[in-house]
Scaffold this motif. Sequence first.
Motif, PDB file in Angstrom:
ATOM      1  N   ALA A  44       0.828  -1.211   0.000  1.00 52.59           N
ATOM      2  CA  ALA A  44       0.000   0.000   0.000  1.00 52.59           C
ATOM      3  C   ALA A  44       0.859   1.257   0.000  1.00 52.59           C
ATOM      4  O   ALA A  44       0.574   2.225  -0.716  1.00 52.59           O
ATOM      5  N   ALA A  45       1.915   1.260   0.796  1.00 50.58           N
ATOM      6  CA  ALA A  45       2.802   2.425   0.845  1.00 50.58           C
ATOM      7  C   ALA A  45       3.483   2.641  -0.497  1.00 50.58           C
ATOM      8  O   ALA A  45       3.640   3.789  -0.948  1.00 50.58           O
ATOM      9  N   MET A  46       3.874   1.566  -1.167  1.00 50.61           N
ATOM     10  CA  MET A  46       4.516   1.701  -2.471  1.00 50.61           C
ATOM     11  C   MET A  46       3.537   2.251  -3.521  1.00 50.61           C
ATOM     12  O   MET A  46       3.926   3.021  -4.399  1.00 50.61           O
ATOM     13  N   GLY A  55       2.302  12.291  -9.570  1.00 46.41           N
ATOM     14  CA  GLY A  55       1.392  13.409  -9.421  1.00 46.41           C
ATOM     15  C   GLY A  55      -0.076  13.020  -9.375  1.00 46.41           C
ATOM     16  O   GLY A  55      -0.946  13.884  -9.376  1.00 46.41           O
ATOM     17  N   MET A  56      -0.360  11.728  -9.326  1.00 42.88           N
ATOM     18  CA  MET A  56      -1.744  11.260  -9.305  1.00 42.88           C
ATOM     19  C   MET A  56      -2.409  11.497  -7.947  1.00 42.88           C
ATOM     20  O   MET A  56      -3.611  11.704  -7.872  1.00 42.88           O
ATOM     21  N   ALA A  57      -1.635  11.449  -6.875  1.00 41.32           N
ATOM     22  CA  ALA A  57      -2.212  11.569  -5.537  1.00 41.32           C
ATOM     23  C   ALA A  57      -2.913  12.908  -5.354  1.00 41.32           C
ATOM     24  O   ALA A  57      -3.995  12.974  -4.762  1.00 41.32           O
ATOM     25  N   SER A  58      -2.330  13.966  -5.876  1.00 47.40           N
ATOM     26  CA  SER A  58      -2.959  15.287  -5.714  1.00 47.40           C
ATOM     27  C   SER A  58      -4.284  15.358  -6.468  1.00 47.40           C
ATOM     28  O   SER A  58      -5.225  15.995  -6.014  1.00 47.40           O
ATOM     29  N   SER A  73      -8.586   4.658   2.014  1.00 40.88           N
ATOM     30  CA  SER A  73      -8.662   3.603   1.004  1.00 40.88           C
ATOM     31  C   SER A  73      -7.298   3.003   0.701  1.00 40.88           C
ATOM     32  O   SER A  73      -7.189   1.808   0.441  1.00 40.88           O
ATOM     33  N   ARG A  74      -6.253   3.812   0.755  1.00 41.94           N
ATOM     34  CA  ARG A  74      -4.922   3.313   0.414  1.00 41.94           C
ATOM     35  C   ARG A  74      -4.186   2.680   1.593  1.00 41.94           C
ATOM     36  O   ARG A  74      -3.407   1.760   1.406  1.00 41.94           O
ATOM     37  N   TYR A 113       0.497  -2.133  13.637  1.00 38.98           N
ATOM     38  CA  TYR A 113       1.910  -2.123  13.254  1.00 38.98           C
ATOM     39  C   TYR A 113       2.052  -1.920  11.746  1.00 38.98           C
ATOM     40  O   TYR A 113       2.887  -1.153  11.287  1.00 38.98           O
ATOM     41  N   GLY A 114       1.221  -2.606  10.961  1.00 40.45           N
ATOM     42  CA  GLY A 114       1.277  -2.461   9.512  1.00 40.45           C
ATOM     43  C   GLY A 114       0.991  -1.034   9.072  1.00 40.45           C
ATOM     44  O   GLY A 114       1.666  -0.492   8.191  1.00 40.45           O
ATOM     45  N   LEU A 115       0.002  -0.413   9.687  1.00 40.99           N
ATOM     46  CA  LEU A 115      -0.325   0.977   9.363  1.00 40.99           C
ATOM     47  C   LEU A 115       0.826   1.907   9.743  1.00 40.99           C
ATOM     48  O   LEU A 115       1.196   2.808   8.979  1.00 40.99           O
ATOM     49  N   LEU A 116       1.399   1.690  10.909  1.00 40.02           N
ATOM     50  CA  LEU A 116       2.549   2.489  11.336  1.00 40.02           C
ATOM     51  C   LEU A 116       3.718   2.297  10.378  1.00 40.02           C
ATOM     52  O   LEU A 116       4.407   3.256  10.012  1.00 40.02           O
ATOM     53  N   TYR A 117       3.945   1.078   9.952  1.00 42.10           N
ATOM     54  CA  TYR A 117       5.006   0.747   9.001  1.00 42.10           C
ATOM     55  C   TYR A 117       4.824   1.556   7.714  1.00 42.10           C
ATOM     56  O   TYR A 117       5.764   2.169   7.210  1.00 42.10           O
ATOM     57  N   ALA A 118       3.596   1.577   7.190  1.00 38.49           N
ATOM     58  CA  ALA A 118       3.316   2.324   5.966  1.00 38.49           C
ATOM     59  C   ALA A 118       3.496   3.829   6.183  1.00 38.49           C
ATOM     60  O   ALA A 118       4.052   4.529   5.325  1.00 38.49           O
ATOM     61  N   LEU A 119       3.039   4.339   7.322  1.00 36.52           N
ATOM     62  CA  LEU A 119       3.192   5.771   7.606  1.00 36.52           C
ATOM     63  C   LEU A 119       4.656   6.178   7.714  1.00 36.52           C
ATOM     64  O   LEU A 119       5.041   7.259   7.256  1.00 36.52           O
ATOM     65  N   LEU A 120       5.470   5.328   8.321  1.00 37.00           N
ATOM     66  CA  LEU A 120       6.897   5.638   8.421  1.00 37.00           C
ATOM     67  C   LEU A 120       7.550   5.680   7.043  1.00 37.00           C
ATOM     68  O   LEU A 120       8.390   6.540   6.770  1.00 37.00           O
TER      69      LEU A 120
END
Length: 199
Positions: A44-46, A55-58, A73-74, A113-120
């Motif tokens: 998800a982070a990738m 530039g798609m995120a904006s 969602s992501r 933990y997975g969410l924190l991993y992605a945020l980091l």
Amino acid sequence: IVFTQRAIFFAPIGEANIKESSTGAAMALGSFIGYAPAMFCFAAAMVVLEERDEGMASYLCITPLGRNGYLISRLGVPAVLAAAASGALLIPFSLQRLQGPAVGILAVNGGAYGLLYALLILRFSSNRLEGMAAAKLSSLLMLPAAGAFFIHDGMKYLLWIFPSYWAGLSVSEQQPALGLAGIVCAAIWGCCCYSPHIL
């Protein structure tokens, strides 16, 4: 780094008195259960990094979904899937017979933990290449889980700030309520890592 992370899974296997002929299978299952949240949330982070690079995120943030809906969602959906995968794997494959509340708490802890991993990863990288390096460094957050099995003196107080320590402690002490502290700790880390500028 990889070899020290394996200690997280070898520690409980060594203490569970598993026959030497079965330790390989136990190690493989333990690794898969431990890494399941990171696998879902790394992908998800990738995806978010790729969309940010192109530039798609904006553009996605100005749709009716908005910035928060985009992040949910992501990142939120994969974290929920990671928690479900952790719980589904813990039920049949845990070395100890875990009861329903313990499985639920550990599964939510895995999702957090997975969410924190992605945020980091998103917080400390500006492109996909840096994201790969940040993923390697972020995976070090799993190491304190082994401390619950080995460190019993005053040094353990240094590990309290890590969410994975509380998950390891809840398993080693067989007290599922300690896993709640890991969820709270991951939420605090997540609040510190979140920034509107990650997109």
